[in-house]
Design an enzyme around this catalytic site. Structure first.
Site, PDB file in Angstrom:
ATOM      1  N   ASP A  95       0.798  -1.225   0.000  1.00 40.33           N
ATOM      2  CA  ASP A  95       0.000   0.000   0.000  1.00 40.33           C
ATOM      3  C   ASP A  95       0.828   1.270   0.000  1.00 40.33           C
ATOM      4  O   ASP A  95       0.350   2.338   0.377  1.00 40.33           O
ATOM      5  CB  ASP A  95      -0.941   0.004   1.209  1.00 40.33           C
ATOM      6  CG  ASP A  95      -0.207   0.106   2.536  1.00 40.33           C
ATOM      7  OD1 ASP A  95       0.991  -0.232   2.573  1.00 40.33           O
ATOM      8  OD2 ASP A  95      -0.837   0.501   3.530  1.00 40.33           O
ATOM      9  N   GLU A  96       2.082   1.185  -0.465  1.00 42.62           N
ATOM     10  CA  GLU A  96       2.938   2.371  -0.408  1.00 42.62           C
ATOM     11  C   GLU A  96       3.981   2.320  -1.513  1.00 42.62           C
ATOM     12  O   GLU A  96       4.539   1.260  -1.807  1.00 42.62           O
ATOM     13  CB  GLU A  96       3.634   2.437   0.956  1.00 42.62           C
ATOM     14  CG  GLU A  96       4.457   3.687   1.166  1.00 42.62           C
ATOM     15  CD  GLU A  96       5.001   3.751   2.585  1.00 42.62           C
ATOM     16  OE1 GLU A  96       5.224   4.877   3.052  1.00 42.62           O
ATOM     17  OE2 GLU A  96       5.203   2.691   3.213  1.00 42.62           O
TER      18      GLU A  96
END
Length: 352
Positions: A95-96
């Site tokens: 998620d990054e």
């Protein structure tokens, strides 16, 4: 992404929106928290916390079993949106990611570096709008001239934030922030700095002494980060990064104290390598091989990472206990971590 696992659950079940959602084992079972919504975080619930502790802190928390394949599918869709921007990408976790967009704006009619940063704002807004429109999720984006400041900016206005940190005045912008906001400063380093009277980044900027006496070889990078400087390039490519350690015993064993000592030594070795690389791990995995050469692996993923040896050890012990893996003599025991990200490690508590 904003509270990624929990946000996916709230999106897929509208009845959970605005509720304290805790992704992980229920409190009546031996387990840990994988992620928590912002509503649950207000009660002090955090990733890798024992579920029983989360249940005590947040009595009305709604516990949801993790759906890792769903989260991985969403991650692939998010990264596809990122790539469609034309940026160079360093994927940090599910998620990054970092996006390097300098080339896209090299010919922009801007009179300064800060003008180039401002020129990237419309692209950031389009990415956020695309993620919201196609996936029904929110993302927070930071724009800056280097990785440290961009990461810091992305955390400042969560959820659904968009923050620019300009080059002009960046050192002054950092002054009042606590030193733990600096990349690579975890619990142990923060304690050392606090002991020297360094509590915020301004204290670090003004420190007249030799930082090598406090933090050794990290002193140069620490001083640079305190001034908002960071020369680390993007590491391009999507291959999964992992660190592991394993031991094959001379004789098969069920001696639990010996197995715990082995696991602790492996956790210390892994944690030391994570510290050297200034990384944390989101996934901990155990590997066990029996005398008949049958080999099993089990893993657990938490949304916030750690590089603390004690935390890695306890998560490994939890996996062995949860699945009752030591019921016959063991030939090999291994411990590994993956999902390597940047950030600050938290002290965790988990019994075995």
């Amino acid at each position: 992404m904003d509270a990624f696992y929990a946000s996916v659950e709230q999106r897929d079940n509208p009845a959970l929106r605005g509720k304290p959602v805790i992704v992980g084992s229920p409190p009546e079972r031996r387990g840990v928290v994988c992620a928590a919504s912002y509503e649950a975080r207000k009660f002090g619930v955090r990733s890798a916390m024992p579920s029983v502790t989360a249940g005590r802190l947040c009595p009305n928390g709604i516990f949801i079993s993790p759906r890792m394949e769903v989260y991985r599918d969403e991650s692939r869709r998010i990264m596809t949106i990122m790539r469609s921007s034309g940026a160079n990408i360093e994927k940090m976790s599910v998620d990054e990611a970092y996006l390097e967009v300098t080339e896209q704006f090299a010919s922009a009619p801007a009179a300064s570096h800060d003008g180039l940063l401002d020129a990237a704002v419309p692209l950031a807004r389009r990415i956020k709008e695309t993620i919201r429109g196609e996936l029904g999720l929110t993302a927070s984006i930071g724009i800056a001239g280097n990785k440290f400041l961009a990461k810091l900016a992305s955390d400042l206005q969560k959820p659904d934030g968009l923050t620019v940190i300009h080059e002009e005045g960046k050192a002054e912008f950092l002054r009042e922030m606590p030193v733990r906001k600096i990349y690579g400063v975890g619990t142990a380093t923060e304690k050392i700095l606090n002991g020297a009277g360094i509590f915020n980044i301004g204290d670090l900027q003004n420190y007249p002494g030799d930082l090598r006496a406090l933090v050794g070889s990290f002193s140069g990078a620490l001083r640079a980060f305190a001034l908002g400087n960071d020369n680390r390039p993007l590491e391009l490519g999507d291959e999964i990064k992992s660190i592991s350690s394993e031991e094959t015993f001379d004789r098969d064993t069920m001696d639990r104290p010996r197995l715990r000592r082995c696991l602790w030594t492996q956790a210390e070795e892994i944690a030391a390598r994570l510290h050297r690389k200034r990384l944390m791990a989101q996934t901990v995995q155990v590997k066990i091989r029996y005398r008949n050469f049958n080999t099993l692996t089990r893993q657990i993923t938490v949304e916030d990472g750690t590089r603390d040896a004690g935390a890695i050890y306890r998560l490994g012990c939890f996996l062995l206990a949860r699945d009752k893996l030591v019921q016959e003599p063991v030939r090999l025991l291994g411990l590994g971590v993956s999902g390597l990200i940047e950030g600050e490690s938290r002290q965790l508590s988990l019994r075995f």
